[in-house]
Scaffold this motif. Sequence first.
Motif, PDB file in Angstrom:
ATOM      1  N   PRO A  96       0.842  -1.200   0.000  1.00  0.00           N
ATOM      2  CA  PRO A  96       0.000   0.000   0.000  1.00  0.00           C
ATOM      3  C   PRO A  96       0.879   1.252   0.000  1.00  0.00           C
ATOM      4  CG  PRO A  96      -0.787  -1.585   1.619  1.00  0.00           C
ATOM      5  CD  PRO A  96       0.535  -2.110   1.115  1.00  0.00           C
ATOM      6  N   ALA A  97       0.470   2.261  -0.760  1.00  0.00           N
ATOM      7  CA  ALA A  97       1.299   3.464  -0.922  1.00  0.00           C
ATOM      8  C   ALA A  97       1.641   4.115   0.412  1.00  0.00           C
ATOM      9  CB  ALA A  97       0.590   4.459  -1.833  1.00  0.00           C
ATOM     10  N   ASN A  98       0.686   4.135   1.343  1.00  0.00           N
ATOM     11  CA  ASN A  98       0.953   4.786   2.635  1.00  0.00           C
ATOM     12  C   ASN A  98       1.996   4.006   3.451  1.00  0.00           C
ATOM     13  OD1 ASN A  98      -1.117   2.693   3.061  1.00  0.00           O
ATOM     14  ND2 ASN A  98      -1.151   3.437   5.176  1.00  0.00           N
ATOM     15  N   VAL A  99       2.027   2.688   3.281  1.00  0.00           N
ATOM     16  CA  VAL A  99       3.029   1.877   3.970  1.00  0.00           C
ATOM     17  C   VAL A  99       4.399   2.086   3.324  1.00  0.00           C
ATOM     18  CG1 VAL A  99       3.763  -0.477   4.520  1.00  0.00           C
ATOM     19  CG2 VAL A  99       1.344   0.154   4.687  1.00  0.00           C
ATOM     20  N   PHE A 100       4.440   2.096   1.991  1.00  0.00           N
ATOM     21  CA  PHE A 100       5.716   2.312   1.312  1.00  0.00           C
ATOM     22  C   PHE A 100       6.323   3.650   1.707  1.00  0.00           C
ATOM     23  CE2 PHE A 100       8.474   3.682  -2.126  1.00  0.00           C
ATOM     24  CZ  PHE A 100       9.264   2.551  -2.321  1.00  0.00           C
ATOM     25  N   GLU A 101       5.502   4.666   1.871  1.00  0.00           N
ATOM     26  CA  GLU A 101       6.012   5.978   2.263  1.00  0.00           C
ATOM     27  C   GLU A 101       6.648   5.939   3.643  1.00  0.00           C
ATOM     28  OE1 GLU A 101       6.434   8.973   0.602  1.00  0.00           O
ATOM     29  OE2 GLU A 101       6.128   7.513  -1.005  1.00  0.00           O
ATOM     30  N   GLN A 102       6.153   5.083   4.502  1.00  0.00           N
ATOM     31  CA  GLN A 102       6.763   4.936   5.827  1.00  0.00           C
ATOM     32  C   GLN A 102       8.080   4.173   5.746  1.00  0.00           C
ATOM     33  OE1 GLN A 102       3.849   3.895   9.104  1.00  0.00           O
ATOM     34  NE2 GLN A 102       2.475   3.687   7.340  1.00  0.00           N
ATOM     35  N   ILE A 103       8.164   3.246   4.802  1.00  0.00           N
ATOM     36  CA  ILE A 103       9.369   2.437   4.638  1.00  0.00           C
ATOM     37  C   ILE A 103      10.443   3.170   3.846  1.00  0.00           C
ATOM     38  CG2 ILE A 103      10.236   0.396   3.384  1.00  0.00           C
ATOM     39  CD1 ILE A 103       7.740  -1.081   4.244  1.00  0.00           C
ATOM     40  N   ARG A 104      10.020   3.953   2.862  1.00  0.00           N
ATOM     41  CA  ARG A 104      10.932   4.550   1.885  1.00  0.00           C
ATOM     42  C   ARG A 104      12.165   5.224   2.495  1.00  0.00           C
ATOM     43  NH1 ARG A 104      11.435   9.385   0.036  1.00  0.00           N
ATOM     44  NH2 ARG A 104       9.500  10.112   1.000  1.00  0.00           N
ATOM     45  N   PRO A 105      12.039   6.059   3.549  1.00  0.00           N
ATOM     46  CA  PRO A 105      13.245   6.717   4.084  1.00  0.00           C
ATOM     47  C   PRO A 105      14.257   5.756   4.695  1.00  0.00           C
ATOM     48  CG  PRO A 105      11.228   7.799   4.853  1.00  0.00           C
ATOM     49  CD  PRO A 105      10.820   6.506   4.253  1.00  0.00           C
ATOM     50  N   HIS A 106      13.813   4.539   4.966  1.00  0.00           N
ATOM     51  CA  HIS A 106      14.674   3.570   5.643  1.00  0.00           C
ATOM     52  C   HIS A 106      15.230   2.519   4.692  1.00  0.00           C
ATOM     53  CE1 HIS A 106      13.235   5.220   9.459  1.00  0.00           C
ATOM     54  NE2 HIS A 106      12.031   5.215   8.905  1.00  0.00           N
ATOM     55  N   LEU A 107      14.870   2.590   3.402  1.00  0.00           N
ATOM     56  CA  LEU A 107      15.373   1.625   2.422  1.00  0.00           C
ATOM     57  C   LEU A 107      16.796   2.002   2.016  1.00  0.00           C
ATOM     58  CD1 LEU A 107      12.283   1.113   0.074  1.00  0.00           C
ATOM     59  CD2 LEU A 107      13.223  -0.546   1.701  1.00  0.00           C
ATOM     60  N   GLU A 108      17.688   1.048   2.152  1.00  0.00           N
ATOM     61  CA  GLU A 108      19.085   1.242   1.780  1.00  0.00           C
ATOM     62  C   GLU A 108      19.394   0.367   0.574  1.00  0.00           C
ATOM     63  OE1 GLU A 108      23.575   0.509   3.644  1.00  0.00           O
ATOM     64  OE2 GLU A 108      21.792  -0.040   4.808  1.00  0.00           O
ATOM     65  N   HIS A 109      19.826   0.997  -0.498  1.00  0.00           N
ATOM     66  CA  HIS A 109      20.178   0.238  -1.704  1.00  0.00           C
ATOM     67  C   HIS A 109      21.545  -0.390  -1.499  1.00  0.00           C
ATOM     68  CE1 HIS A 109      20.969  -0.519  -6.047  1.00  0.00           C
ATOM     69  NE2 HIS A 109      19.664  -0.676  -6.063  1.00  0.00           N
ATOM     70  N   VAL A 110      21.624  -1.730  -1.644  1.00  0.00           N
ATOM     71  CA  VAL A 110      22.865  -2.440  -1.324  1.00  0.00           C
ATOM     72  C   VAL A 110      23.231  -3.436  -2.428  1.00  0.00           C
ATOM     73  CG1 VAL A 110      22.677  -2.231   1.179  1.00  0.00           C
ATOM     74  CG2 VAL A 110      21.540  -4.137   0.025  1.00  0.00           C
ATOM     75  N   PRO A 111      24.536  -3.612  -2.670  1.00  0.00           N
ATOM     76  CA  PRO A 111      24.971  -4.692  -3.566  1.00  0.00           C
ATOM     77  C   PRO A 111      24.807  -6.027  -2.835  1.00  0.00           C
ATOM     78  CG  PRO A 111      26.880  -3.617  -2.602  1.00  0.00           C
ATOM     79  CD  PRO A 111      25.672  -2.838  -2.149  1.00  0.00           C
ATOM     80  N   LEU A 112      24.461  -7.060  -3.576  1.00  0.00           N
ATOM     81  CA  LEU A 112      24.296  -8.398  -3.003  1.00  0.00           C
ATOM     82  C   LEU A 112      25.215  -9.340  -3.765  1.00  0.00           C
ATOM     83  CD1 LEU A 112      20.391  -8.350  -2.725  1.00  0.00           C
ATOM     84  CD2 LEU A 112      22.038  -8.017  -0.859  1.00  0.00           C
ATOM     85  N   SER A 113      26.423  -9.501  -3.268  1.00  0.00           N
ATOM     86  CA  SER A 113      27.432 -10.310  -3.954  1.00  0.00           C
ATOM     87  C   SER A 113      27.158 -11.798  -3.763  1.00  0.00           C
ATOM     88  CB  SER A 113      28.829  -9.974  -3.418  1.00  0.00           C
ATOM     89  OG  SER A 113      28.882 -10.217  -2.013  1.00  0.00           O
ATOM     90  N   ARG A 114      27.700 -12.611  -4.653  1.00  0.00           N
ATOM     91  CA  ARG A 114      27.535 -14.060  -4.545  1.00  0.00           C
ATOM     92  C   ARG A 114      28.092 -14.536  -3.204  1.00  0.00           C
ATOM     93  NH1 ARG A 114      29.729 -17.962  -9.202  1.00  0.00           N
ATOM     94  NH2 ARG A 114      27.784 -17.305 -10.169  1.00  0.00           N
ATOM     95  N   GLY A 115      27.289 -15.324  -2.496  1.00  0.00           N
ATOM     96  CA  GLY A 115      27.698 -15.835  -1.196  1.00  0.00           C
ATOM     97  C   GLY A 115      27.326 -14.948  -0.034  1.00  0.00           C
ATOM     98  N   PHE A 116      26.825 -13.735  -0.313  1.00  0.00           N
ATOM     99  CA  PHE A 116      26.443 -12.824   0.776  1.00  0.00           C
ATOM    100  C   PHE A 116      25.324 -13.449   1.607  1.00  0.00           C
ATOM    101  CE2 PHE A 116      23.638  -9.499   2.424  1.00  0.00           C
ATOM    102  CZ  PHE A 116      24.519  -8.769   3.192  1.00  0.00           C
ATOM    103  N   GLU A 117      25.521 -13.508   2.923  1.00  0.00           N
ATOM    104  CA  GLU A 117      24.548 -14.124   3.817  1.00  0.00           C
ATOM    105  C   GLU A 117      23.565 -13.088   4.338  1.00  0.00           C
ATOM    106  OE1 GLU A 117      24.892 -17.767   6.852  1.00  0.00           O
ATOM    107  OE2 GLU A 117      25.857 -15.939   7.609  1.00  0.00           O
ATOM    108  N   MET A 118      22.300 -13.259   4.023  1.00  0.00           N
ATOM    109  CA  MET A 118      21.260 -12.345   4.464  1.00  0.00           C
ATOM    110  C   MET A 118      20.770 -12.675   5.874  1.00  0.00           C
ATOM    111  SD  MET A 118      19.074 -12.315   0.971  1.00  0.00           S
ATOM    112  CE  MET A 118      19.486 -11.294  -0.423  1.00  0.00           C
ATOM    113  N   SER A 119      20.742 -13.956   6.189  1.00  0.00           N
ATOM    114  CA  SER A 119      20.387 -14.370   7.543  1.00  0.00           C
ATOM    115  C   SER A 119      21.080 -15.681   7.865  1.00  0.00           C
ATOM    116  CB  SER A 119      18.869 -14.511   7.706  1.00  0.00           C
ATOM    117  OG  SER A 119      18.354 -15.508   6.866  1.00  0.00           O
ATOM    118  N   ALA A 120      21.455 -15.843   9.123  1.00  0.00           N
ATOM    119  CA  ALA A 120      22.167 -17.032   9.574  1.00  0.00           C
ATOM    120  C   ALA A 120      21.262 -17.861  10.484  1.00  0.00           C
ATOM    121  CB  ALA A 120      23.448 -16.631  10.312  1.00  0.00           C
TER     122      ALA A 120
END
Length: 238
Positions: A18-42
Amino acid sequence: MAEVRQDTVRNNLLRLMPANVFEQIRPHLEHVPLSRGFEMSAPLQQPAHAYFPEVGIASIVAESAEGQKAEIGIFGRDGMTPTALVLDAKKDPYSTFMQVEGYGYRMPASLLTELIQRERELQNLLNRYAQAMAVQSAYTSLSNAVHHIDVRLARWILMCHDRTDGDEISLTHEFLSIMLAVRRPSVTTALHVLEGRKFIYSERGVIIVRDRAALEEFARDAYGKYEQEYERLIGPIG
């Protein structure tokens, strides 16, 4: 960094919030490279971030106490991780890492948890995604139990192709052996079968899909259930 716009993001879940939810998230979104083997969660560790890939493919891998590994799910721009946050489970017993490099967005896990609890439409969207992933995991287990390695490999290539721009998929035999829970010689043999039928072309570290329709026909009932469920609940994967 340029401002993140919802109408230009490539991740399906971010785009469909929903647009209103995205607006709350948008300032906190960090664009990041995701290299091969990068662990998102352990395994069994509470994650600091939730990830929403735009390009690339991630694997969810279970590991036994003796170190045996098998892939139980994959996602790319169709998904996010970890789904434990969606289900209020806080952490998962398996690991999630990138198998094909790319990039995407991340945000604080605590913020996503807070928004899920507060915003019913966001909760519904991510719950539907969690349901789709449960279906994918179930049919991966079924395929591992009943299908020959050639068919399982065809299914897996199709799933990667769904999440890839173009026909080239960067994959090593080592990754393939983990994903399919077989030895590397079995992967090599299966690749030769698919290449011999002219479904794919394989060279060191790269698989090129040559005939998508024929590959789907070869995979038969091994491929399609997750894709149907995802489309029913969320929309097209690509």
